[in-house]
Design a protein around this motif. Sequence first.
Motif, PDB file in Angstrom:
ATOM      1  N   CYS A   1       0.856  -1.191   0.000  1.00 47.94           N
ATOM      2  CA  CYS A   1       0.000   0.000   0.000  1.00 47.94           C
ATOM      3  C   CYS A   1       0.889   1.236   0.000  1.00 47.94           C
ATOM      4  O   CYS A   1       1.681   1.440   0.928  1.00 47.94           O
ATOM      5  CB  CYS A   1      -0.915  -0.004   1.223  1.00 47.94           C
ATOM      6  SG  CYS A   1      -2.117   1.350   1.217  1.00 47.94           S
ATOM      7  N   ILE A   2       0.775   2.033  -1.051  1.00 48.10           N
ATOM      8  CA  ILE A   2       1.527   3.295  -1.164  1.00 48.10           C
ATOM      9  C   ILE A   2       0.577   4.424  -0.799  1.00 48.10           C
ATOM     10  O   ILE A   2      -0.485   4.566  -1.409  1.00 48.10           O
ATOM     11  CB  ILE A   2       2.072   3.479  -2.587  1.00 48.10           C
ATOM     12  CG1 ILE A   2       2.959   2.282  -2.972  1.00 48.10           C
ATOM     13  CG2 ILE A   2       2.862   4.779  -2.698  1.00 48.10           C
ATOM     14  CD1 ILE A   2       3.401   2.298  -4.419  1.00 48.10           C
ATOM     15  N   ILE A   3       0.958   5.224   0.190  1.00 47.65           N
ATOM     16  CA  ILE A   3       0.053   6.227   0.740  1.00 47.65           C
ATOM     17  C   ILE A   3       0.694   7.614   0.620  1.00 47.65           C
ATOM     18  O   ILE A   3       1.842   7.807   1.032  1.00 47.65           O
ATOM     19  CB  ILE A   3      -0.253   5.939   2.229  1.00 47.65           C
ATOM     20  CG1 ILE A   3      -0.626   4.461   2.415  1.00 47.65           C
ATOM     21  CG2 ILE A   3      -1.369   6.841   2.747  1.00 47.65           C
ATOM     22  CD1 ILE A   3      -0.427   3.965   3.812  1.00 47.65           C
ATOM     23  N   ASP A   4      -0.051   8.563   0.075  1.00 42.04           N
ATOM     24  CA  ASP A   4       0.470   9.921  -0.091  1.00 42.04           C
ATOM     25  C   ASP A   4       0.190  10.769   1.155  1.00 42.04           C
ATOM     26  O   ASP A   4      -0.209  11.923   1.061  1.00 42.04           O
ATOM     27  CB  ASP A   4      -0.144  10.581  -1.330  1.00 42.04           C
ATOM     28  CG  ASP A   4       0.627  11.831  -1.740  1.00 42.04           C
ATOM     29  OD1 ASP A   4       1.801  11.969  -1.326  1.00 42.04           O
ATOM     30  OD2 ASP A   4       0.049  12.669  -2.457  1.00 42.04           O
ATOM     31  N   SER A   5       0.370  10.178   2.318  1.00 38.20           N
ATOM     32  CA  SER A   5       0.255  10.897   3.593  1.00 38.20           C
ATOM     33  C   SER A   5       0.947  10.053   4.647  1.00 38.20           C
ATOM     34  O   SER A   5       1.282   8.893   4.407  1.00 38.20           O
ATOM     35  CB  SER A   5      -1.210  11.135   3.973  1.00 38.20           C
ATOM     36  OG  SER A   5      -1.869   9.910   4.225  1.00 38.20           O
ATOM     37  N   GLU A   6       1.171  10.633   5.816  1.00 36.07           N
ATOM     38  CA  GLU A   6       1.824   9.903   6.898  1.00 36.07           C
ATOM     39  C   GLU A   6       0.798   9.098   7.679  1.00 36.07           C
ATOM     40  O   GLU A   6      -0.331   9.537   7.877  1.00 36.07           O
ATOM     41  CB  GLU A   6       2.569  10.867   7.819  1.00 36.07           C
ATOM     42  CG  GLU A   6       3.731  11.564   7.130  1.00 36.07           C
ATOM     43  CD  GLU A   6       4.613  12.344   8.089  1.00 36.07           C
ATOM     44  OE1 GLU A   6       4.395  12.231   9.320  1.00 36.07           O
ATOM     45  OE2 GLU A   6       5.516  13.053   7.627  1.00 36.07           O
ATOM     46  N   GLY A   7       1.198   7.914   8.131  1.00 34.90           N
ATOM     47  CA  GLY A   7       0.286   7.038   8.846  1.00 34.90           C
ATOM     48  C   GLY A   7       0.812   6.589  10.193  1.00 34.90           C
ATOM     49  O   GLY A   7       0.228   6.874  11.234  1.00 34.90           O
ATOM     50  N   PHE A   8       1.947   5.913  10.198  1.00 35.87           N
ATOM     51  CA  PHE A   8       2.479   5.344  11.441  1.00 35.87           C
ATOM     52  C   PHE A   8       3.310   6.384  12.186  1.00 35.87           C
ATOM     53  O   PHE A   8       4.376   6.789  11.719  1.00 35.87           O
ATOM     54  CB  PHE A   8       3.320   4.104  11.136  1.00 35.87           C
ATOM     55  CG  PHE A   8       2.535   2.979  10.517  1.00 35.87           C
ATOM     56  CD1 PHE A   8       1.648   2.238  11.279  1.00 35.87           C
ATOM     57  CD2 PHE A   8       2.660   2.682   9.170  1.00 35.87           C
ATOM     58  CE1 PHE A   8       0.908   1.209  10.709  1.00 35.87           C
ATOM     59  CE2 PHE A   8       1.938   1.655   8.592  1.00 35.87           C
ATOM     60  CZ  PHE A   8       1.050   0.920   9.364  1.00 35.87           C
ATOM     61  N   LYS A   9       2.822   6.780  13.349  1.00 35.13           N
ATOM     62  CA  LYS A   9       3.533   7.762  14.171  1.00 35.13           C
ATOM     63  C   LYS A   9       4.731   7.142  14.879  1.00 35.13           C
ATOM     64  O   LYS A   9       5.591   7.848  15.407  1.00 35.13           O
ATOM     65  CB  LYS A   9       2.581   8.365  15.212  1.00 35.13           C
ATOM     66  CG  LYS A   9       1.315   8.969  14.637  1.00 35.13           C
ATOM     67  CD  LYS A   9       1.613  10.067  13.640  1.00 35.13           C
ATOM     68  CE  LYS A   9       0.326  10.681  13.082  1.00 35.13           C
ATOM     69  NZ  LYS A   9       0.610  11.674  12.022  1.00 35.13           N
ATOM     70  N   GLU A  10       4.772   5.800  14.896  1.00 34.75           N
ATOM     71  CA  GLU A  10       5.816   5.103  15.637  1.00 34.75           C
ATOM     72  C   GLU A  10       7.180   5.123  14.935  1.00 34.75           C
ATOM     73  O   GLU A  10       8.193   4.772  15.533  1.00 34.75           O
ATOM     74  CB  GLU A  10       5.411   3.634  15.868  1.00 34.75           C
ATOM     75  CG  GLU A  10       4.144   3.450  16.674  1.00 34.75           C
ATOM     76  CD  GLU A  10       2.881   3.459  15.812  1.00 34.75           C
ATOM     77  OE1 GLU A  10       1.822   3.061  16.322  1.00 34.75           O
ATOM     78  OE2 GLU A  10       2.958   3.885  14.638  1.00 34.75           O
ATOM     79  N   THR A  11       7.210   5.501  13.661  1.00 35.50           N
ATOM     80  CA  THR A  11       8.456   5.441  12.909  1.00 35.50           C
ATOM     81  C   THR A  11       8.582   6.609  11.935  1.00 35.50           C
ATOM     82  O   THR A  11       7.579   7.145  11.466  1.00 35.50           O
ATOM     83  CB  THR A  11       8.538   4.112  12.121  1.00 35.50           C
ATOM     84  OG1 THR A  11       9.781   4.054  11.406  1.00 35.50           O
ATOM     85  CG2 THR A  11       7.381   3.987  11.131  1.00 35.50           C
ATOM     86  N   ASP A  12       9.848   6.963  11.650  1.00 32.78           N
ATOM     87  CA  ASP A  12      10.139   7.956  10.615  1.00 32.78           C
ATOM     88  C   ASP A  12      10.511   7.276   9.299  1.00 32.78           C
ATOM     89  O   ASP A  12      10.728   7.957   8.291  1.00 32.78           O
ATOM     90  CB  ASP A  12      11.299   8.860  11.063  1.00 32.78           C
ATOM     91  CG  ASP A  12      10.911   9.750  12.231  1.00 32.78           C
ATOM     92  OD1 ASP A  12       9.736  10.149  12.302  1.00 32.78           O
ATOM     93  OD2 ASP A  12      11.782  10.034  13.072  1.00 32.78           O
ATOM     94  N   ARG A  13      10.608   5.942   9.306  1.00 30.27           N
ATOM     95  CA  ARG A  13      10.946   5.199   8.099  1.00 30.27           C
ATOM     96  C   ARG A  13       9.776   5.250   7.117  1.00 30.27           C
ATOM     97  O   ARG A  13       8.619   5.173   7.514  1.00 30.27           O
ATOM     98  CB  ARG A  13      11.270   3.754   8.443  1.00 30.27           C
ATOM     99  CG  ARG A  13      12.552   3.585   9.253  1.00 30.27           C
ATOM    100  CD  ARG A  13      12.627   2.183   9.863  1.00 30.27           C
ATOM    101  NE  ARG A  13      12.546   1.156   8.848  1.00 30.27           N
ATOM    102  CZ  ARG A  13      13.586   0.628   8.203  1.00 30.27           C
ATOM    103  NH1 ARG A  13      14.798   1.054   8.492  1.00 30.27           N
ATOM    104  NH2 ARG A  13      13.427  -0.315   7.304  1.00 30.27           N
ATOM    105  N   PHE A  14      10.091   5.329   5.843  1.00 32.07           N
ATOM    106  CA  PHE A  14       9.017   5.431   4.850  1.00 32.07           C
ATOM    107  C   PHE A  14       8.472   4.069   4.435  1.00 32.07           C
ATOM    108  O   PHE A  14       7.368   3.974   3.921  1.00 32.07           O
ATOM    109  CB  PHE A  14       9.470   6.220   3.617  1.00 32.07           C
ATOM    110  CG  PHE A  14      10.611   5.606   2.847  1.00 32.07           C
ATOM    111  CD1 PHE A  14      10.392   4.582   1.927  1.00 32.07           C
ATOM    112  CD2 PHE A  14      11.915   6.066   3.023  1.00 32.07           C
ATOM    113  CE1 PHE A  14      11.433   4.030   1.202  1.00 32.07           C
ATOM    114  CE2 PHE A  14      12.966   5.513   2.309  1.00 32.07           C
ATOM    115  CZ  PHE A  14      12.731   4.496   1.394  1.00 32.07           C
ATOM    116  N   LEU A  15       9.251   3.010   4.651  1.00 32.03           N
ATOM    117  CA  LEU A  15       8.822   1.666   4.280  1.00 32.03           C
ATOM    118  C   LEU A  15       8.728   0.794   5.520  1.00 32.03           C
ATOM    119  O   LEU A  15       9.715   0.607   6.229  1.00 32.03           O
ATOM    120  CB  LEU A  15       9.815   1.044   3.283  1.00 32.03           C
ATOM    121  CG  LEU A  15       9.606  -0.427   2.914  1.00 32.03           C
ATOM    122  CD1 LEU A  15       8.233  -0.647   2.297  1.00 32.03           C
ATOM    123  CD2 LEU A  15      10.700  -0.916   1.988  1.00 32.03           C
ATOM    124  N   SER A  16       7.530   0.278   5.783  1.00 33.57           N
ATOM    125  CA  SER A  16       7.306  -0.617   6.918  1.00 33.57           C
ATOM    126  C   SER A  16       6.849  -1.975   6.394  1.00 33.57           C
ATOM    127  O   SER A  16       5.895  -2.047   5.618  1.00 33.57           O
ATOM    128  CB  SER A  16       6.242  -0.048   7.867  1.00 33.57           C
ATOM    129  OG  SER A  16       6.649   1.201   8.393  1.00 33.57           O
TER     130      SER A  16
END
Length: 299
Positions: free
Chosen positions: A127-142
């Motif tokens: 899933c490629i998302i054009d917004s931030e989702g996970f507050k737990e990480t600064d990494r772009f790929l989870s």
Amino acid sequence: MTNKEKNEPTLKLTNDVLFKSVYGSDTKESKFILKSLLNKILDREDDPIVSIEYKNPFSIDECVDEKESILDIKAETNKKELIDIEMQIVWNKDMPARLLYYHGGLLRESLQKGEDYDKMKQTITICIIDSEGFKETDRFLSNFFFMEKDEHFAFSDITKICCIELPKVNPDNRKPEELSQLEICLEYLRCADEKGSEYVNELIRRGGKDLEMAQEILRKATEEEILRERALAREKFLRDKLHMENRYKHGLEEGRAEGSAVGRAEENREIAAKLKNAGIPLDVIAENTGLSLEEVEKM
């Protein structure tokens, strides 16, 4: 006359209609650029995907009336892996549950009726998302797997969910020459439109043949009147939906704040009444409850 000459709104590749039309059309060009993108996202340099077949190739008819539909790309690799990839404009709190639900469907599809469980294919949702989702990480790929809680060994390697948050790819605005090949591809997805820009053109130069090809497919796609019309309608629908959700959320917050203020005022009046009955000076009551001296006097 082209859409550029008409000075129509610029459409970006994060529009899911365009994303699927570029990366999900049943052509050798789309297969080439999707294969390249997947190999970078999945870090498959040592074990690359060499061919893919679409399970649901793009059709303009699929996005005419079904505005709520998920415009994903389902593909099967040469190793019989099933991959589902989709573009989303915005993250919401239901996203993890929705991804799990649709990934469960992909798992079920991987096993034919009557087959033994050891025939189940590996399934990957991206899933490629054009917004931030996970507050737990600064990494772009989870990357998410089923793991044992304490010792972190995998329950099974048959399933994986990848989430990519595009705003986290290059938050400090590094130059294209400072980005990895994966970062270049993802920055291209975030920034690309049919007209291009100096920055996008530099990303394409450094990204190579697959990004050149993607940009050409995107340019041609947005010159097709019906496809452009569908993409614009889809974008308007998603933006209107987001606007209404934000208004609803804002209204709830205002309602809670108003209700909380009313509750505090009522509580302060009850306290003031008890203090007055206890013989506490009226000015002291007013000062400590926030009520006016006149309000306290009338109790």
